[in-house]
Scaffold this motif. Structure first.
Motif, PDB file in Angstrom:
ATOM      1  N   ASP A   1       0.823  -1.205   0.000  1.00  0.00           N
ATOM      2  CA  ASP A   1       0.000   0.000   0.000  1.00  0.00           C
ATOM      3  C   ASP A   1       0.861   1.261   0.000  1.00  0.00           C
ATOM      4  OD1 ASP A   1      -2.584   1.219   0.045  1.00  0.00           O
ATOM      5  OD2 ASP A   1      -2.255   1.736   2.138  1.00  0.00           O
ATOM      6  N   LYS A   2       2.142   1.123   0.417  1.00  0.00           N
ATOM      7  CA  LYS A   2       3.036   2.296   0.481  1.00  0.00           C
ATOM      8  C   LYS A   2       3.732   2.560  -0.847  1.00  0.00           C
ATOM      9  CE  LYS A   2       2.445   2.495   5.027  1.00  0.00           C
ATOM     10  NZ  LYS A   2       1.472   3.464   5.542  1.00  0.00           N
ATOM     11  N   ARG A   3       3.508   1.681  -1.835  1.00  0.00           N
ATOM     12  CA  ARG A   3       4.214   1.866  -3.122  1.00  0.00           C
ATOM     13  C   ARG A   3       3.846   3.208  -3.723  1.00  0.00           C
ATOM     14  NH1 ARG A   3       3.493  -2.023  -7.429  1.00  0.00           N
ATOM     15  NH2 ARG A   3       5.514  -1.488  -8.301  1.00  0.00           N
ATOM     16  N   GLY A   4       4.844   3.887  -4.266  1.00  0.00           N
ATOM     17  CA  GLY A   4       4.634   5.217  -4.821  1.00  0.00           C
ATOM     18  C   GLY A   4       4.831   6.282  -3.769  1.00  0.00           C
ATOM     19  N   LYS A   5       4.624   5.911  -2.489  1.00  0.00           N
ATOM     20  CA  LYS A   5       4.817   6.889  -1.409  1.00  0.00           C
ATOM     21  C   LYS A   5       6.207   6.749  -0.782  1.00  0.00           C
ATOM     22  CE  LYS A   5      -0.029   6.264  -0.514  1.00  0.00           C
ATOM     23  NZ  LYS A   5      -0.813   5.231   0.165  1.00  0.00           N
ATOM     24  N   MET A   6       6.826   5.557  -0.929  1.00  0.00           N
ATOM     25  CA  MET A   6       8.212   5.384  -0.453  1.00  0.00           C
ATOM     26  C   MET A   6       8.967   4.517  -1.451  1.00  0.00           C
ATOM     27  SD  MET A   6       7.852   2.711   2.751  1.00  0.00           S
ATOM     28  CE  MET A   6       7.080   3.798   3.936  1.00  0.00           C
ATOM     29  N   PRO A   7      10.327   4.575  -1.401  1.00  0.00           N
ATOM     30  CA  PRO A   7      11.109   3.818  -2.397  1.00  0.00           C
ATOM     31  C   PRO A   7      10.886   2.308  -2.244  1.00  0.00           C
ATOM     32  CG  PRO A   7      12.508   5.327  -1.104  1.00  0.00           C
ATOM     33  CD  PRO A   7      11.175   5.324  -0.456  1.00  0.00           C
ATOM     34  N   ASP A   8      11.003   1.600  -3.383  1.00  0.00           N
ATOM     35  CA  ASP A   8      10.799   0.153  -3.378  1.00  0.00           C
ATOM     36  C   ASP A   8      11.745  -0.546  -2.404  1.00  0.00           C
ATOM     37  OD1 ASP A   8       8.725   0.269  -5.086  1.00  0.00           O
ATOM     38  OD2 ASP A   8       9.662  -0.832  -6.742  1.00  0.00           O
ATOM     39  N   ALA A   9      12.957   0.024  -2.220  1.00  0.00           N
ATOM     40  CA  ALA A   9      13.927  -0.597  -1.303  1.00  0.00           C
ATOM     41  C   ALA A   9      13.350  -0.657   0.116  1.00  0.00           C
ATOM     42  CB  ALA A   9      15.235   0.191  -1.310  1.00  0.00           C
ATOM     43  N   GLU A  10      12.699   0.415   0.505  1.00  0.00           N
ATOM     44  CA  GLU A  10      12.098   0.429   1.850  1.00  0.00           C
ATOM     45  C   GLU A  10      10.931  -0.553   1.960  1.00  0.00           C
ATOM     46  OE1 GLU A  10      11.236   4.229   3.771  1.00  0.00           O
ATOM     47  OE2 GLU A  10      12.828   5.157   2.574  1.00  0.00           O
ATOM     48  N   ILE A  11      10.190  -0.658   0.850  1.00  0.00           N
ATOM     49  CA  ILE A  11       9.073  -1.612   0.856  1.00  0.00           C
ATOM     50  C   ILE A  11       9.611  -3.038   0.955  1.00  0.00           C
ATOM     51  CG2 ILE A  11       7.235  -2.557  -0.596  1.00  0.00           C
ATOM     52  CD1 ILE A  11       6.849   0.476  -1.498  1.00  0.00           C
ATOM     53  N   ALA A  12      10.700  -3.291   0.227  1.00  0.00           N
ATOM     54  CA  ALA A  12      11.339  -4.608   0.302  1.00  0.00           C
ATOM     55  C   ALA A  12      11.758  -4.900   1.753  1.00  0.00           C
ATOM     56  CB  ALA A  12      12.558  -4.663  -0.622  1.00  0.00           C
TER      57      ALA A  12
ATOM     58  N   ASP B   1      10.811 -14.490  -1.995  1.00  0.00           N
ATOM     59  CA  ASP B   1       9.405 -14.070  -1.821  1.00  0.00           C
ATOM     60  C   ASP B   1       9.239 -12.600  -2.218  1.00  0.00           C
ATOM     61  OD1 ASP B   1       8.682 -16.518  -0.821  1.00  0.00           O
ATOM     62  OD2 ASP B   1       8.716 -15.899   1.293  1.00  0.00           O
ATOM     63  N   VAL B   2      10.201 -11.785  -1.798  1.00  0.00           N
ATOM     64  CA  VAL B   2      10.125 -10.353  -2.105  1.00  0.00           C
ATOM     65  C   VAL B   2      10.170 -10.144  -3.616  1.00  0.00           C
ATOM     66  CG1 VAL B   2      11.321  -8.131  -1.899  1.00  0.00           C
ATOM     67  CG2 VAL B   2      11.096  -9.624   0.104  1.00  0.00           C
ATOM     68  N   GLU B   3      11.070 -10.866  -4.245  1.00  0.00           N
ATOM     69  CA  GLU B   3      11.187 -10.763  -5.704  1.00  0.00           C
ATOM     70  C   GLU B   3       9.878 -11.194  -6.378  1.00  0.00           C
ATOM     71  OE1 GLU B   3      14.110 -12.692  -8.867  1.00  0.00           O
ATOM     72  OE2 GLU B   3      15.124 -12.149  -6.972  1.00  0.00           O
ATOM     73  N   ALA B   4       9.306 -12.311  -5.879  1.00  0.00           N
ATOM     74  CA  ALA B   4       8.042 -12.806  -6.435  1.00  0.00           C
ATOM     75  C   ALA B   4       6.931 -11.775  -6.231  1.00  0.00           C
ATOM     76  CB  ALA B   4       7.658 -14.129  -5.773  1.00  0.00           C
ATOM     77  N   THR B   5       6.944 -11.151  -5.074  1.00  0.00           N
ATOM     78  CA  THR B   5       5.917 -10.151  -4.778  1.00  0.00           C
ATOM     79  C   THR B   5       6.000  -8.979  -5.749  1.00  0.00           C
ATOM     80  OG1 THR B   5       5.950 -10.749  -2.426  1.00  0.00           O
ATOM     81  CG2 THR B   5       5.034  -8.590  -2.982  1.00  0.00           C
ATOM     82  N   PHE B   6       7.216  -8.482  -5.980  1.00  0.00           N
ATOM     83  CA  PHE B   6       7.354  -7.370  -6.930  1.00  0.00           C
ATOM     84  C   PHE B   6       6.976  -7.796  -8.353  1.00  0.00           C
ATOM     85  CE2 PHE B   6       9.935  -5.267  -3.592  1.00  0.00           C
ATOM     86  CZ  PHE B   6       9.314  -4.031  -3.623  1.00  0.00           C
ATOM     87  N   ARG B   7       7.230  -9.071  -8.668  1.00  0.00           N
ATOM     88  CA  ARG B   7       6.844  -9.561  -9.997  1.00  0.00           C
ATOM     89  C   ARG B   7       5.314  -9.579 -10.115  1.00  0.00           C
ATOM     90  NH1 ARG B   7      10.675 -13.460 -10.106  1.00  0.00           N
ATOM     91  NH2 ARG B   7       9.139 -14.949  -9.309  1.00  0.00           N
ATOM     92  N   ILE B   8       4.664 -10.024  -9.046  1.00  0.00           N
ATOM     93  CA  ILE B   8       3.190 -10.061  -9.040  1.00  0.00           C
ATOM     94  C   ILE B   8       2.628  -8.655  -9.261  1.00  0.00           C
ATOM     95  CG2 ILE B   8       1.211 -10.321  -7.472  1.00  0.00           C
ATOM     96  CD1 ILE B   8       2.704 -12.832  -6.359  1.00  0.00           C
ATOM     97  N   MET B   9       3.303  -7.660  -8.705  1.00  0.00           N
ATOM     98  CA  MET B   9       2.816  -6.278  -8.832  1.00  0.00           C
ATOM     99  C   MET B   9       2.938  -5.746 -10.261  1.00  0.00           C
ATOM    100  SD  MET B   9       1.518  -5.866  -5.967  1.00  0.00           S
ATOM    101  CE  MET B   9       1.006  -4.153  -5.945  1.00  0.00           C
ATOM    102  N   GLU B  10       3.574  -6.557 -11.152  1.00  0.00           N
ATOM    103  CA  GLU B  10       3.623  -6.175 -12.576  1.00  0.00           C
ATOM    104  C   GLU B  10       2.444  -6.752 -13.357  1.00  0.00           C
ATOM    105  OE1 GLU B  10       5.837  -3.962 -13.757  1.00  0.00           O
ATOM    106  OE2 GLU B  10       6.418  -3.846 -11.635  1.00  0.00           O
TER     107      GLU B  10
END
Lengths: 409, 409
Positions: B193-204, B216-225
């Motif tokens: 939910d914080k995407r766009g409001k903070m850098p992806d590194a922090e979300i990771a 898992d983190v990599e898979a999650t970011f892939r899902i977000m595509e």
């Protein structure tokens, strides 16, 4: 499931279920339409004001009844008990830029913490109609005309209500003529305002406490028998102009209208149901000192406050409890999931044509659909089964007439 | 004159002068008309609720932001921050009598004490549109259709805005398919939910804190595509039905829509201006646990909250600051006191014919009258002089066209 908590509104606060909203809309729509027709401009402000502003105008008694609290920065805030302090604040903020006379109107929620008695809530909506910066009695005529128009738009006639009109200036002149000193008039007004609420003997006692002699008291009661406004050029002009504007039949002269609040300075009025069953429907008058109490430049004004509670009780009693119920929509339903698309498409089309359409959200048996539609606010109902969709035409039923006509899908 | 006090509204509270009210009316009228057309019933309740009710739903963070206070009987009261707890209370109070699904709507003033930043006030109005007790996705379609209809009625098109739609259930399925345990999903939603409001590194980092492995983190970011909703039958059905109802062009699939609040359980949506200039115009989705949080029987629901602030900014930017100004009234004035009766009579007649009439309250020079009328909301103006009244006919001037026609007095 979490612990159950109270499902009631806080004491004195009102809930509006859909059947209550139809009444509220009837009243509010009439307020808005009457204000519109008479060329009043709408304004509004937040129900939260600074405590200081409200206390300044309210005086001690009402000050006690204000809901107030500190915010996280220790600002002393409060829920307004009436709209006039806010009106004064808005006008004062732009007093140099605004073009007077102002004709302003608002429907304002107001809060007052008071003992709960029949019909007394702790919040209500009050329609405010004010003209600021006009000395002539045409200001009173315009404000009163709008109020009478609102009552007519709600469905009432002048057989149901009368606006009782007097003038504190006129009463003051009559008192002065009887030799009662102007310095004592405020006290006399206060006592006379209690007439009908307490025995005349107690009022006489109040008057004597206010420094009146026995002869003065007698003269005062005699003045209160005055039946004609003709000795007041101002009142005569008001009644005459109301005749020109077409609502003289809504007005009666009533020397007994005083208005408790000390800030009225001229003509005062209160509207009552003719049967005398309810409290005042609206009240108001001429006031000259509102702006100066908050430190702004002086301006004369005429205004009224018209609450939603009493008039809604009166409407229900005169028109019947179901009078506001509407029957103007179209219910659209379908028998099987296969007809859902056709129902969605038909609903979209009927809506785009300006109809209010209640679309059933799932497949239903026709009996259930029509029974629900009959109990709803729909005037017409269309139910789609497989044959209708196949034929590309359905029947639309008039729920009151029980007649059917065809409608293309 | 009394001491001058502040003429400003309390910090974060809004004043509505007439020029602000024309915008508010444009927005509120569209809310009401769209709710009407789609067959939603209006409800309302007092802005003052019990603190306990509001805190139950709000959780800690919002609980901190509630304006609350004790009344004189030590009741802990509060100004609502949102309408849903009140909606839950009203439904719970009559859960056994009401006929579901309910389609209810309200325009509710809401308060939230928060730090003041651009466009953030401490009170706003929020249009609420809810369907309670319907499982099928047609509930989402009806709620979204009403919101899109409201935006169109305000004067916007789907070139100006898009509703971004996703499904938390769908996102959960995608996460589960990638081997991310359902127990971790709430934490993942919160981070995403914080995407766009903070850098992806922090979300990771947040995701790792939530117990996700690097893979898992990599898979999650892939899902977000994910660019297509076709793997979700529910989303596919929603987009298809929106097409049948005629507003598919207003919707886009956006896996990035999460909605912070944990109480959403299925489809979620947020509407944005296409230029990306403003905050969200409205948001909402499917929620299942609102009623149980206050101890009532469970019921599934779909709802949206649509604030008045952002959409008004958007409207002013797209349509121009004067777009809401009206030019539809008739100004009536008179030259000398002798023409006043005729002016009052004419104003009364024009009003009874359905016109909005601004009657001048005192005699004026024609130049002053027409200059004031030209600057006002009047489309036409009639000025009565001695000759007009003697002739029994006056001229009514079209202020834009600068043409005149005759009007009988």
């Amino acid at each position: 499931m979490a612990d159950k908590i109270s499902f009631e509104a806080p004491r004195g606060m009102r809930d509006f279920y859909p059947e209550d909203m139809v009444w509220r809309n009837r009243v509010f729509d009439a307020f808005r339409a009457a204000g519109e027709a008479a060329g009043f401009e709408q304004y509004d402000a937040c129900v939260v004001e600074s405590y200081e502003l409200l206390a300044r105008k309210a005086g001690e008694e009402v000050g006690e009844q204000i809901y107030h609290f500190l915010d996280k920065s220790d600002r002393h805030l409060a829920l307004r008990a009436e709209m006039t302090p806010t009106l004064a604040r808005l006008v004062a903020q732009r007093q140099k830029e605004l073009s007077f006379p102002l004709k302003w109107t608002a429907i304002a929620q107001c809060f007052r913490y008071e003992r709960m008695t029949k019909g007394r809530k702790r919040e209500h909506y009050q329609w405010n109609v004010d003209i600021i910066g006009e000395e002539s009695v045409l200001a009173e005529v315009e404000v009163l005309g709008a109020a009478v128009d609102a009552l007519r738009r709600m469905g009432l006639t002048t057989a149901d209500f009368k606006v009782h009109v007097s003038s504190r200036k006129f009463l003051g002149e009559l008192l002065a003529k009887s030799g009662i000193d102007a310095a004592k008039h405020a006290q006399v007004f206060l006592a006379l305002d209690k007439r009908g609420k307490m025995p005349d003997a107690e009022i006489a006692a109040m008057l004597k406490d206010g420094g009146l002699s026995d002869a003065d008291v007698e003269a005062t009661f005699r003045i209160m028998e005055t039946k004609s406004h003709e000795a007041s050029p101002e009142l005569s002009e008001l009644f005459r102009l109301a005749g020109v504007a077409g609502f003289a039949d809504a007005l009666v002269f009533d020397i007994g209208v005083i208005r408790g609040l000390s800030y009225y300075t001229g003509i005062v009025f209160e509207c009552f149901d003719t049967a005398g069953e309810f409290r005042a429907i609206f009240g108001g008058g001429r006031y000259d000192n509102l702006l100066t109490t908050i430190g702004a430049e002086p301006a004369t004004a005429v205004g009224l406050g018209f609450g939603d509670v009493v008039v809604t009780e009166l409407l229900k009693s005169r028109l019947g409890g179901d009078a506001a119920a509407r029957k103007d929509g179209i219910a659209v339903g379908f028998m099987f999931p296969e007809q859902r698309d056709a129902a969605v498409r038909l609903a979209a089309r009927l809506r785009s044509e300006g109809n209010r359409v209640d679309l059933s959200l799932h497949a239903q048996k026709p009996k259930k659909f029509f029974s629900h539609a009959g109990a709803s606010s729909a005037a017409k109902a269309v139910f789609l089964g497989p044959d209708d969709v196949a034929a590309g035409v359905a029947r639309i039923k008039d729920m009151a007439e029980r007649t059917e006509t065809g409608i293309c899908l």
